[in-house]
Design a protein around this motif. Structure first.
Motif, mmCIF file in Angstrom:
data_model
loop_
_atom_site.group_PDB
_atom_site.id
_atom_site.type_symbol
_atom_site.label_atom_id
_atom_site.label_comp_id
_atom_site.label_asym_id
_atom_site.label_seq_id
_atom_site.Cartn_x
_atom_site.Cartn_y
_atom_site.Cartn_z
ATOM 1 N N PHE A 166 -8.633 12.122 50.096
ATOM 2 C CA PHE A 166 -8.677 12.231 48.638
ATOM 3 C C PHE A 166 -9.858 13.110 48.229
ATOM 4 N N GLY A 167 -9.560 14.103 47.396
ATOM 5 C CA GLY A 167 -10.586 15.051 46.974
ATOM 6 C C GLY A 167 -11.472 14.530 45.860
ATOM 7 N N GLY A 168 -12.428 15.377 45.444
ATOM 8 C CA GLY A 168 -13.428 14.974 44.457
ATOM 9 C C GLY A 168 -12.849 14.553 43.126
ATOM 10 N N THR A 169 -11.825 15.265 42.653
ATOM 11 C CA THR A 169 -11.219 14.882 41.379
ATOM 12 C C THR A 169 -10.446 13.578 41.512
ATOM 13 N N SER A 170 -9.882 13.337 42.692
ATOM 14 C CA SER A 170 -9.138 12.094 42.925
ATOM 15 C C SER A 170 -10.044 10.875 42.877
ATOM 16 N N VAL A 171 -11.314 11.078 43.207
ATOM 17 C CA VAL A 171 -12.282 9.964 43.149
ATOM 18 C C VAL A 171 -13.348 10.249 42.097
ATOM 19 N N GLY A 172 -12.974 11.011 41.080
ATOM 20 C CA GLY A 172 -13.948 11.455 40.082
ATOM 21 C C GLY A 172 -14.205 10.477 38.966
ATOM 22 N N SER A 173 -13.424 9.410 38.885
ATOM 23 C CA SER A 173 -13.609 8.407 37.830
ATOM 24 C C SER A 173 -13.023 7.089 38.311
ATOM 25 N N ALA A 174 -13.377 6.009 37.604
ATOM 26 C CA ALA A 174 -12.832 4.709 37.966
ATOM 27 C C ALA A 174 -11.319 4.687 37.794
ATOM 28 N N ILE A 175 -10.826 5.379 36.772
ATOM 29 C CA ILE A 175 -9.378 5.432 36.541
ATOM 30 C C ILE A 175 -8.681 6.049 37.744
ATOM 31 N N ASN A 176 -9.215 7.200 38.213
ATOM 32 C CA ASN A 176 -8.581 7.868 39.355
ATOM 33 C C ASN A 176 -8.748 7.074 40.650
ATOM 34 N N ILE A 177 -9.898 6.447 40.821
ATOM 35 C CA ILE A 177 -10.101 5.648 42.046
ATOM 36 C C ILE A 177 -9.125 4.478 42.070
ATOM 37 N N ASN A 178 -8.834 3.899 40.924
ATOM 38 C CA ASN A 178 -7.822 2.833 40.874
ATOM 39 C C ASN A 178 -6.447 3.351 41.277
ATOM 40 N N LYS A 179 -6.163 4.604 40.941
ATOM 41 C CA LYS A 179 -4.903 5.216 41.383
ATOM 42 C C LYS A 179 -4.913 5.407 42.900
ATOM 43 N N VAL A 180 -6.073 5.775 43.435
ATOM 44 C CA VAL A 180 -6.224 5.899 44.894
ATOM 45 C C VAL A 180 -5.975 4.550 45.563
ATOM 46 N N CYS A 230 -8.585 6.625 55.514
ATOM 47 C CA CYS A 230 -8.773 7.248 54.204
ATOM 48 C C CYS A 230 -10.091 8.022 54.183
ATOM 49 N N VAL A 231 -9.991 9.344 54.121
ATOM 50 C CA VAL A 231 -11.176 10.212 54.053
ATOM 51 C C VAL A 231 -11.406 10.587 52.592
ATOM 52 N N VAL A 232 -12.628 10.424 52.102
ATOM 53 C CA VAL A 232 -12.908 10.701 50.692
ATOM 54 C C VAL A 232 -14.022 11.734 50.543
ATOM 55 N N SER A 233 -13.903 12.518 49.503
ATOM 56 C CA SER A 233 -14.950 13.462 49.122
ATOM 57 C C SER A 233 -15.978 12.746 48.261
ATOM 58 N N ALA A 234 -17.029 13.481 47.902
ATOM 59 C CA ALA A 234 -17.988 12.961 46.931
ATOM 60 C C ALA A 234 -17.299 12.873 45.570
ATOM 61 N N VAL A 235 -17.830 12.040 44.703
ATOM 62 C CA VAL A 235 -17.309 11.959 43.334
ATOM 63 C C VAL A 235 -17.338 13.361 42.727
ATOM 64 N N GLY A 236 -16.273 13.709 41.989
ATOM 65 C CA GLY A 236 -16.136 15.065 41.446
ATOM 66 C C GLY A 236 -17.400 15.585 40.769
ATOM 67 N N GLY A 237 -17.871 16.747 41.210
ATOM 68 C CA GLY A 237 -19.036 17.394 40.612
ATOM 69 C C GLY A 237 -20.372 16.976 41.193
ATOM 70 N N ILE A 238 -20.412 15.927 42.008
ATOM 71 C CA ILE A 238 -21.690 15.406 42.511
ATOM 72 C C ILE A 238 -22.349 16.367 43.500
ATOM 73 N N THR A 239 -21.539 16.985 44.375
ATOM 74 C CA THR A 239 -22.137 17.913 45.350
ATOM 75 C C THR A 239 -22.879 19.041 44.641
ATOM 76 N N ASP A 240 -22.275 19.598 43.607
ATOM 77 C CA ASP A 240 -22.942 20.660 42.840
ATOM 78 C C ASP A 240 -24.211 20.141 42.172
#
Length: 813
Positions: free
Chosen positions: A6-20, A35-45
C-alpha cells in the motif's frame, strides 16, 4: 500467501487506512498476507525538508517536526480509540528519537547520505507500527516485522543494492511460520555492516517485489490511489483510461518514463520469477486495475501507453574533432558514471559530429563542470566545443510491444506534435521499437500528451479549442450554432468542439474545460479586462492542442495580430476582411506563415458570407483550371438596398432598414462607398494568383461628394436625406432603360473594378433578390457558360454558418 503493498496515499489518512484494513480483512480470510506499507502520504518529503532546515540551522525545523508529530499521534487516536496509551507512548518515543536526530543535524550543521537514510526511515517505521497496532486492536492475527531485519544491502546510501543471497534466505526462514497478517515497512533496509539504508524513492514497491520473489508467490499486488497504470497521466489527460494488461517490458518502459504508479526496479525481481503484478486502487477496490505479466498480447493496440519525464536537461557534446575518432563516447559516459549521474536519454548523429543526452536537471551543474574538465585539452584545441546545456525540457515517450509490427507510428506521432507547434529537440528509438522518445519543452507536455492520446487512444474524436474575438451579432449566432450542433459534431464527425475563450472590446473570459455556452454572456461580464495582447498571451499560456482563433470584428488592430497566432501554430479563421485586403506583402506573408507553421488560415466569409465562393475558386485553381474573368454582385447589403429602393421609398430609409436588419457593417459607409466590395474582388483576384493591392481596384462611387466627406455615421445619414434627389435620379434612369441597379464587381485580364451598373433584363444579375450574392467564374473549363455560385450573401446567421464551416474544415484537416 499474498504479498500486498500500500502506497503513501493509501495510508495517508485514517479514512484510507480503514479501507486498507477492510481489504486486509477480506484477503486474510482466504490466505496469509504480507502487507508492505509506505510512509504516511507526504511524510518522506517533510522529513527531508526538516533535515535540510536543520542542516541550514533554520529553527523552523522544529515547527515542521511538530506537524509530523501531530499527524502520527492523530492517526493513533483515530485508528485506536480504546486503550491506546501504550501505542501512543511508543509512537512518542520513536518521534523523540527522530527529534534527537534532527537536533544533532542542527548542532553539527551536516546531513550526510548515511544520516539522510536514517532520517527518512522514520516514515515507514512509524506508519507500519501504527497500522499493525490498529489491526491488533481489532483482534486480527497480525504482527509487525521490521524489514531491516530481512533485507540486506551494500552501503550505497539513498539507493542501496540488495544482497539477494542473504536477503532471500532471511525472508524464507522468517516466513516458515507466520501470523495471518505480517505488516512490513517498505523502502528501508540495513547494510551488511548494520547501517540503515534505503532502496531509493519508490522503494516500498521494491520491498514488496523482493518479498514476492523470495517466496515465489502467485501474484504481487500494489495498491495505490489510481486504478492501475493509465494510457497517459490522468492529471494531464482527462481522457486517459486504465490499461487492462501490460507486459513486464511495457510496464518498465512506462514506469521509467514517469508513470509514478510503479517504481522501475520493482519489476526485476518478479520478472525473473515470472510473477504477475496487479495494480489496484485502494479507494476503488472493485475496479479491475492493471495486470502486468510476462505475456505479450499481440491483439491489442500498437501503442500501450504514453508517458513523460519532466525536469530534464539536454546536454550536447559536439565538434569536428569527434568525427571518426574512437573513444569519445566511452570517455563521456565514464565521466558521468564517476559523478553518479544517471543518463536518461541518448542520441547520436550518424556523422559522429555530436552526442546528445538527457539527464535530470538537478545534475546539470555537476555534469557540465565534469565534462568540460574531462575534455579540457580538446576544447582548448577547438577540436570540440564546450558542452551545450539546455534546460526546461521534458521527455515524452510512446510505449508498446506491438509498435514494431505497425508502420507509421513515428510518422503519426511527429505529425501530431508538429501540427500543434510542439518543437522536438531530440529523438530516440531503440531497435526493439518498444519505445519512441522525444525531448520537448516542458511547457508543451500537456498539449503533447493530449494530442498523442487523441491520435492513439480515442475513438477518432478530435478536440477543437476555439477562441472568439468579437461576440456581437454574428458572434452570438455562431455561439448559438456551436451549442446546437456540438452533439451532432461529436456523434457524426468525431469532433469535440469547445469554446475556451471569448472577448469583446471590453472584457475577455476563459475556461480551459470549455465555456458553458448557455450562460456565456454572464461569464463574459464577469471576465477580466480585454486587450489584444492579453488575449493572445492567454491562448499561448493555455497551450491547448488544435487551437483556433476566430476574428469576427472589423478591426485593423485585430487583423494585425494574425501573424502572431499563426507563428504559434494556432489556426486563424477571419470574418474580418482587412488582413486579406491589406498590402499584398502582408497577405502573402500570412499565407506563407500558415504553410510554414501548419496552421490553417481560412477566410471564406470574407466574400459572400456563408457561400462557398473562395472554396470553389480554390478548387478550380488547385485542379489546374485558370480564371479568365470574374463577374459578381458581392454586397448583400447593397443588393438589399437597391432591391428595396424605388420611387415610393427614400434611399435614407432603405439604408437604415438594411443596417437595422444586420445587412451592413455598423458603419454603413463601408458598404455604400464600395470599399467593402473592392476588398472582396481584390481577395478573389489574389486567390486567383494575381498580385493586386486595393488602390489597383477602380472604384466608381454612386455617392455624392457630401456623402463621401461625412465624418460620422449620423452625419452620413443626414447627407442621404439632403441628396435624396440624386438617388431618385439613379433609380429613374435605370427604370427608363428597363434595367435593375446592381453594384457589380468585375475582374478581367488582371484588371478589377467595382461600381453601380444598370443591369438589363435577361442578365443573370437582373433577378437577384433580397440580400443575395452571385459570382460567375469564367475559366478555361467554363469559357461560355460560367460556373455560378449564388445565395444569401449577408446576414448574421449565414455569416456565422460560414465561420462554422471553416471550423469544421480545420477539424477535418
Amino acid at each position: 500467501m499474498r504479498v500486498i503493498k500500500f502506497g503513501g496515499t493509501s495510508v495517508g489518512s485514517a479514512i484510507n487506512i480503514n479501507k486498507v484494513i477492510a481489504i486486509l480483512k477480506t484477503y486474510s480470510e482466504e490466505d496469509e498476507v504480507i502487507c508492505v506499507v509506505s510512509a504516511v502520504g507526504g511524510i518522506t518529503d517533510k522529513l527531508l525538508e526538516c533535515g535540510s532546515m536543520a542542516q541550514n540551522q533554520d529553527d523552523t525545523y522544529l515547527s515542521l517536526f511538530e506537524k509530523i508529530k501531530t499527524i502520527h499521534l492523530n492517526l493513533v487516536d483515530e485508528l485506536i480509540s480504546i486503550n491506546n496509551h501504550d501505542v501512543k507512548n511508543n509512537v512518542e518515543t520513536k518521534l523523540q528519537h527522530l527529534k534527537n536526530l534532527l537536533d544533532g543535524i542542527y548542532l553539527i550543521n551536516e546531513l550526510s547520505l548515511k544520516t539522510s537514510d536514517k532520517l527518512v526511515s522514520f516514515g515507514e517505521l512509524l506508519s507500519s507500527y501504527i497500522i499493525a497496532e490498529a489491526l491488533i486492536s481489532r483482534n486480527f492475527d497480525a504482527i509487525r516485522k521490521n524489514s531491516q531485519d530481512l533485507i540486506v544491502t551494500n552501503s550505497n546510501f539513498t539507493k542501496a543494492e540488495v544482497n539477494f543471497k542473504i536477503t532471500n534466505k532471511n525472508i524464507q526462514e522468517y516466513f516458515k511460520d507466520q501470523h495471518k497478517i505480517v505488516v512490513l515497512p517498505g523502502f528501508i533496509s540495513k547494510s551488511e555492516s548494520g547501517d540503515i539504508t534505503t532502496l531509493g524513492r519508490g522503494g516500498s514497491d521494491y520491498t514488496a517485489a523482493i518479498m514476492a520473489a523470495a517466496l515465489n508467490v502467485k501474484q504481487l499486488e500494489i495498491w495505490t490511489d489510481v486504478s492501475g497504470m493509465f494510457t497517459a497521466n490522468p492529471k494531464l489527460v482527462k481522457q486517459a483510461r486504465p490499461i487492462e494488461k501490460l507486459s513486464y517490458q511495457e510496464a518498465m518502459e512506462l514506469s521509467h518514463f514517469g508513470a509514478k504508479v510503479l517504481y522501475p526496479p520493482t519489476v526485476q525481481p518478479v520478472l525473473d520469477a515470472e510473477i504477475p503484478i496487479l495494480i489496484k486502487n485502494t479507494t476503488e477496490p472493485e475496479a479491475d486495475g492493471t495486470l502486468i505479466t510476462n505475456h505479450v498480447n499481440t491483439y491489442k493496440n500498437s501503442v500501450s501507453g504514453i508517458s513523460n519525464i519532466d525536469k530534464i536537461a539536454l546536454l550536447t557534446l559536439q565538434g569536428n574533432g569527434m568525427i571518426g575518432i574512437p573513444g569519445f563516447s566511452k570517455r563521456l559516459f565514464e565521466t558521468l558514471a564517476q559523478e553518479k549521474i544517471n543518463v536518461i536519454f541518448i542520441t547520436q548523429a550518424s556523422s559522429e559530429h555530436s552526442i546528445c543526452f538527457g539527464i535530470s536537471d538537478i545534475d546539470v551543474q555537476t555534469a557540465e563542470i565534469a565534462i568540460n574538465e574531462a575534455f579540457e585539452y580538446e576544447i582548448s584545441l577547438r577540436k570540440i566545443d564546450p558542452v551545450i546545456v539546455e534546460t526546461g525540457l521534458s521527455i515524452i515517450a510512446l510505449v508498446g510491444d506491438n509498435m514494431k509490427n505497425h508502420q507509421g507510428i513515428s510518422g503519426r506521432m511527429f505529425s501530431a506534435l508538429g501540427k500543434n507547434n510542439v518543437n522536438i529537440r531530440a529523438i530516440a528509438q531503440g531497435a526493439s521499437e518498444k519505445n519512441i522518445s522525444a525531448v520537448i519543452l516542458e511547457k508543451d507536455v500537456k498539449k503533447a500528451l493530449n494530442a498523442l492520446h487523441e491520435i492513439f487512444f480515442e475513438v477518432k474524436t478530435k478536440q477543437l479549442n476555439v477562441f472568439i474575438t468579437g461576440v456581437g451579432n454574428v458572434g452570438e449566432r455562431l455561439i448559438a450554432q456551436i451549442e446546437q450542433q456540438r452533439k451532432h459534431l461529436k456523434q457524426h464527425l468525431r469532433l469535440n468542439l469547445r469554446v475556451v475563450g471569448m472577448s469583446n472590446s471590453r472584457q475577455m473570459y476563459f475556461n480551459e474545460e470549455g465555456i458553458d455556452l448557455a450562460n456565456w454572456k454572464s461569464h463574459l461580464n464577469e471576465g477580466e479586462t480585454a486587450t489584444l495582447q492579453g488575449f493572445l498571451d492567454k491562448i499561448i499560456a493555455l497551450n491547448l492542442r488544435n487551437s483556433i482563433f476566430i476574428d469576427i470584428t472589423a478591426s485593423h488592430e485585430v487583423a494585425h495580430m494574425y501573424q502572431h497566432y499563426l507563428k504559434e501554430s494556432i489556426a486563424v479563421i477571419a470574418c474580418n476582411k482587412i488582413a486579406c485586403s491589406s498590402d499584398y506583402n502582408n497577405y502573402q506573408n500570412l499565407k506563407n506563415l500558415s504553410r510554414k507553421y501548419g496552421a490553417p488560415f481560412l477566410f471564406e466569409t470574407n466574400v459572400g458570407a456563408g457561400l462557398p465562393i473562395i472554396n470553389t475558386l480554390n478548387n478550380l485553381i488547385n485542379s489546374g483550371d485558370d480564371i479568365v474573368s470574374i463577374q459578381a454582385v458581392l454586397s448583400g447589403s447593397l443588393n438589399f438596398v437597391f432591391n428595396n429602393f424605388n420611387g415610393e421609398t427614400s434611399f435614407h430609409d432603405v439604408v437604415k432598414q438594411a443596417q437595422n436588419e444586420g445587412y451592413t457593417e455598423p458603419d454603413p459607409r463601408i458598404d455604400l462607398s464600395g470599399v467593402d466590395v473592392a476588398r472582396k474582388i481584390l481577395i478573389l483576384a489574389r486567390e486567383s494568383g494575381h498580385q493586386l493591392n486595393l488602390e489597383d481596384i477602380k472604384n466608381t462611387s454612386f455617392l455624392t461628394e457630401a456623402n463621401l466627406k461625412s465624418d460620422s455615421v449620423e452625419g452620413f445619414y443626414q447627407t442621404l436625406i439632403k441628396d435624396e434627389a440624386h438617388f431618385q435620379e439613379l433609380y429613374k434612369n435605370a427604370v427608363n432603360k428597363n434595367c435593375q441597379l446592381k453594384y457589380v464587381a468585375e475582374f478581367n485580364n488582371g484588371i478589377a473594378s467595382v461600381g453601380l451598373r444598370e443591369i438589363p433584363e435577361g442578365h443573370p444579375f437582373y433577378n437577384l433578390k433580397g440580400k443575395d450574392n452571385i459570382v460567375m467564374f469564367y475559366t478555361q473549363r467554363y469559357p461560355d457558360q460560367p460556373l455560378i455560385v449564388k445565395g444569401a450573401g449577408a446576414g448574421a446567421e449565414v455569416t456565422a454558418s460560414g465561420l462554422f464551416a471553416d471550423i469544421i474544415k480545420v477539424g477535418n484537416r
